[in-house]
Scaffold this active site. Sequence first.
Site, PDB file in Angstrom:
ATOM      1  N   CYS A   1       0.831  -1.210   0.000  1.00 23.02           N
ATOM      2  CA  CYS A   1       0.000   0.000   0.000  1.00 23.02           C
ATOM      3  C   CYS A   1       0.861   1.254   0.000  1.00 23.02           C
ATOM      4  O   CYS A   1       0.466   2.290  -0.531  1.00 23.02           O
ATOM      5  CB  CYS A   1      -0.967  -0.014   1.183  1.00 23.02           C
ATOM      6  SG  CYS A   1      -0.161  -0.163   2.789  1.00 23.02           S
TER       7      CYS A   1
ATOM      8  N   HIS B   1      -1.410   1.302   7.509  1.00 24.81           N
ATOM      9  CA  HIS B   1      -1.924   1.261   6.140  1.00 24.81           C
ATOM     10  C   HIS B   1      -1.798   2.642   5.491  1.00 24.81           C
ATOM     11  O   HIS B   1      -2.055   3.664   6.120  1.00 24.81           O
ATOM     12  CB  HIS B   1      -3.393   0.813   6.157  1.00 24.81           C
ATOM     13  CG  HIS B   1      -3.992   0.655   4.802  1.00 24.81           C
ATOM     14  ND1 HIS B   1      -3.460  -0.184   3.844  1.00 24.81           N
ATOM     15  CD2 HIS B   1      -5.084   1.232   4.227  1.00 24.81           C
ATOM     16  CE1 HIS B   1      -4.203  -0.115   2.739  1.00 24.81           C
ATOM     17  NE2 HIS B   1      -5.197   0.737   2.957  1.00 24.81           N
TER      18      HIS B   1
END
Length: 554
Positions: free
Chosen positions: A117, A483
């Site tokens: 990510c 994230h």
Amino acid sequence: MATIPVVVKHQGTKYDVEVDTDSTGEVFKFQLYSLTGVEPERQKILIKGGQVKDDTPMSKFNFQPGQSIMMLGTPGNKDVLTRPKEPVKFVEDMTEAEAAQQEGAIPAGLTNLGNTCYLNSTLQTLRAIPELQNALGKYEAPSSAMNTTGLLPPLDLTKQLRDLYKSMSETQEPYAPHTFLTSLRSAFPQFAERSRTGNGFAQQDAEEAWSQIVTQLRQKLRVKDTPESPESSFIDKYMSGELTAELECDEPAAREGGEKPVVSKETFLKLSCHIDGNTNHLRDGIANGLSEKIEKRSEVLGREAVYTKTSKISRLPKYLTVQFVRFFWKRETQKKAKIMRKVTFPHELDLVEFCDDKLKGMLVPVRDKVREVRKDEEDIERARKRRKRNGAGEDDIPGGKGAKKEDSKASGTSGDGDVEMGETYKTDAEIDAERDAALLAAKKELNALIDPALANDDGANQSGLYELRGVVTHQGASADSGHYTSYVKKSAPVDAKTGKRKEEDGKWWWFNDDKVSEVTADKIEALAGGGESHSALILLYRAIPLPSAEGTIE
């Protein structure tokens, strides 16, 4: 409904028209408008039995099948209704690549290939730079012949980025960046580090990925202003700035001993927002980053001493990267910990105060004129909206609702020779024309204020003002976990008729790996941090576009 076929002749062309005898002249005029492009109010229709007016019943004329009718008139502007040169193609009939390039198409997301990510968010934000897309499209990779050891050379990261963005532009489906990731790990083995808690790859820092990609592009991606001009680095032209730094010893004894401050020039690819207990806004963090303490040996004192390094910006790039320095090495956990403090940032950033005197002198007149022009534009738009709300039916009638009184002027002479004083009025259309002319003159004046040195550097910021275009965010408490996502502001579509960009709708794309969704600007306000939720890590700003001498936005 009774209809009668007639033939309308206009400028040598014959049009077959079905006249509805139950309708009025207004309906008939709009039928002719759709065929000829001549506005109803500009049409003169010659029919035996009288003139066609808006409220005239068409049954009055006792039409005969095939009867010829003459129409006079020309279009009032060039934006007439014409048949499209190319046949209309529906989305269902388009290829995947054609559908992906239509106005309003959802851009492609990127598949998470296992803790990637950090890379996906970086790639999506860099893709928001149209000049980078153009330069990559022209990039030609060097030959990939084997080297002397018989092994293939490492994959060209710039070529892989070119191919990746091309593939993404041809689909709306999530794309898996396998080849680019392989190229990145080949060039920078740190991104191939394995996870300590599992069999997959470790999470990495998006800022490090951003820096390494930009560094590679700086070496490989070259651009030319004209075919005759020399090549220059794309990054140096559009994304790098210059600092003028002054290093001075803090101790008076060094200055009394004759030690002079050392002035140097430095290139920067990003500005850092350093966060401490007093940092509440991006401006505070940038100020912290431009002043630092350094310990070094003083030749005058003959020992180590503390120096203050103060930097001022001497060149601002068109695209500015700002990094929130949120991660620091925590010895207890042997991990990069995260500073959770809330730090707000603006959609429009003014960096003039951080520039040196020379650059500030160039930017201040342009910046101030930009704000003046914007206020004039807002005033004009507000006036038009207010008039529209109040009713515009009488705007162009002298003395009507929209009329504005001017100073009294002599309007005639009475029988006894005295001058009679009267009042003249301007219609809203006349007032609008005057305001538009004044606004155009102000834009030309703005253009003339741009210093020639800046005007010739189209990769630089010419006003000191930036608008936010992209944000890379991080969720979690550590750089090695959590994230990453990114937000990219939607670009305004191009008007097919004028070739100019329309007004932006203020919406953003949120890229969460393969999931792409549209969000409103208030979502960006929530990225200031203050906890483990998503907080801004990298900001991408673009110099605000300035009007050209003709008044159009470049």
